[in-house]
Design an enzyme around this catalytic site. Structure first.
Site, short mmCIF file in Angstrom:
data_model
loop_
_atom_site.label_atom_id
_atom_site.label_comp_id
_atom_site.label_asym_id
_atom_site.label_seq_id
_atom_site.Cartn_x
_atom_site.Cartn_y
_atom_site.Cartn_z
CG ASN A 7 -1.88 1.12 1.28
OD1 ASN A 7 -1.78 2.09 0.54
ND2 ASN A 7 -2.85 1.04 2.18
NE ARG A 91 -4.91 3.42 -0.87
CZ ARG A 91 -4.61 4.59 -0.33
NH1 ARG A 91 -3.39 4.85 0.08
NH2 ARG A 91 -5.53 5.53 -0.21
CG HIS A 180 -9.59 7.24 2.05
ND1 HIS A 180 -9.91 8.56 2.27
CD2 HIS A 180 -8.24 7.15 2.11
CE1 HIS A 180 -8.79 9.26 2.46
NE2 HIS A 180 -7.77 8.43 2.36
NE ARG A 241 -4.06 14.81 0.02
CZ ARG A 241 -4.41 13.52 -0.02
NH1 ARG A 241 -5.34 13.11 -0.87
NH2 ARG A 241 -3.87 12.65 0.79
CD GLU A 388 -6.61 1.62 3.75
OE1 GLU A 388 -6.96 2.43 2.89
OE2 GLU A 388 -5.66 1.82 4.52
#
Length: 446
Positions: A7, A91, A180, A241, A388
């Site tokens: 990931n 990912r 996500h 961000r 994840e």
């Protein structure tokens, strides 16, 4: 059978080595501060103490190389060599409208990912480097791409379309994609298990809060709306961000400063958010220390801005969903930053969300699912540690076995109320010895 997952985020590279036959994690770790000074790896092998050491990783290529050398090291590792790995799950942040589900990567897929780099400038280049680096070491096993955007393919047009010229959507695929997705898929299925409900009869608001953050409205077990947009820039106040802002702001700054479009885009993605407000801080622990120990007003302001933005989305998505069965907080900040959770949850009692301050302080673990709402809360508040890597592992195995389907037609192992993460269960035992109060907030499936 062993499956490796990678990931690669904007400044990190997480990994997991999974023994599929025994349904157990052999090793987990993360290389942090990739592309920055002071990069280091945190590595944990089952049955051994966690180790951490510094290693310079100027790019994700070096990070993947470090992971592979660590996994096969005679003292630090968990496997004799890379030949025991039979599949790799990667990912991939942005699949655009080209890829709407997980897939086995080929040269055409890599070319398409490269074409979409500008849609996710912080992540897609890192994802691609991770895939290519792993392909060099393991050229004869399937490399599977698990799309962050795939989960959100169920959003209706009123959620995913922007009110811009419609031909932009037709010609350039301009729309909300959301991200996500692997985290939201996992936490949505686990929330349904905790509630004792059919996942496709469950409405949820899930906040994935980390360096990158987003909120997802889940209606009848499927993504209905989400805060991120065509890129991961839109939505919440994040580490670097900006999140939501006036779309005219970039043009105003370009006229005032002479900055190019590329420079403004870089500033909004890499120099804004918490970093922009605080003057360079992104780690919530550092921000908390600056706010409480040094009285830094900008650090405090950044916390208030971050929490307020999440609070607004919770209210908006409650209005959009109508019935909400649970509020879920997850990812690094959602799982551990009680001080941020407090700022988010304060004042939500009038919309049926009532948290317990004492439980909120106790609930700091990645090894168990916890409940921090008061009994009178109409909407339960769960802290669900995301996984994840497990979603990626299960998708990679299913792709390799030819049994893969989209989540509405597929049953994951972790959907069962009897599901147990062996590694987390082991970690929880030692945690409870150090912090017995944690048992007070742990919640089990109904």
């Amino acid at each position: 059978m062993v499956i490796l997952t990678l990931n690669c985020g904007s400044s990190s590279a997480k990994y997991q080595v999974y023994d599929w036959d025994n349904k157990d994690v052999l090793a987990v770790g993360v290389v942090e501060k990739v592309t920055m000074s002071g990069s280091f790896i945190t590595h944990k092998v089952k049955g051994k103490e966690q180790i951490e050491f510094k290693h310079d990783c100027p790019s994700h290529l070096e990070a993947v190389d470090l992971i592979i050398k660590t996994l096969t090291d005679k003292e630090k590792g968990c496997i004799p060599d890379m030949s025991v790995i039979k599949a790799v799950g990667h990912r991939t942040v942005h699949g655009g409208d080209r890829f709407t589900k997980s897939l086995i990567v080929d040269e055409a897929a890599i070319a398409t990912f490269n074409e979409m780099k500008d849609m996710s400038p912080l992540h897609n280049p890192a994802n691609i480097m991770g895939i290519q680096a792993a392909q060099k070491v393991l050229p004869n096993v399937p490399h599977c791409s698990i799309m962050d955007t795939a989960w959100h393919q169920t959003m209706p047009p009123e959620s995913y379309l922007y009110a811009v010229p419609y031909e932009w959507f037709e010609k350039y695929s301009v729309r909300r994609y959301g991200f996500h997705g692997t985290s939201f898929l996992y936490t949505a299925k686990r929330a349904a298990a905790l509630l004792g409900k059919n996942p496709f009869e469950t409405n949820l608001i899930i906040a994935h809060l980390g360096n990158g953050s987003s909120v997802n409205a889940v209606k009848n077990g499927c993504s209905f709306d989400t805060s991120m947009g065509i890129t991961p820039l839109e939505g919440l106040v994040m580490g670097t961000r900006s999140g939501d802002m006036d779309p005219a702001l970039p043009f105003y700054i370009m006229r005032k400063t002479g900055m190019s479009a590329e420079e403004v885009e870089s500033a909004l993605n890499k120099k804004s958010g918490l970093s922009g407000i605080t003057g360079g801080l992104t780690d919530r622990r550092d921000i908390q220390a600056a706010a409480t120990e040094k009285g830094d007003k900008r650090a405090l302001l950044s916390q208030d801005m971050e929490a307020y933005r999440v609070k607004k989305y919770i209210g908006a998505y409650q209005a959009a969903l109508g019935r909400v069965d649970a509020l879920v907080l997850t990812a690094g900040v959602g799982e551990f930053a009680a001080f941020i959770r407090k700022k988010i949850l304060d004042g939500l009692q009038d919309i049926g969300i009532v948290y317990d301050p004492a439980k909120n302080e106790i609930a700091r673990t990645r090894n168990a699912e916890t409940l921090i709402s008061k009994p009178e809360s109409k909407i339960p508040i769960y802290i669900i540690p995301t996984d994840e890597e497990l979603v990626m592992t299960e998708d990679a195995y299913a792709l390799m076995a030819g049994t893969y389907k989209v989540h509405t037609e597929f049953t994951y192992t972790f959907q069962s109320k009897d599901y147990v993460n062996k590694g987390r269960a082991e970690g929880l035992k030692s945690e409870l010895e150090k912090n017995p109060k944690l048992a007070e907030v742990i919640v089990k499936p109904k």
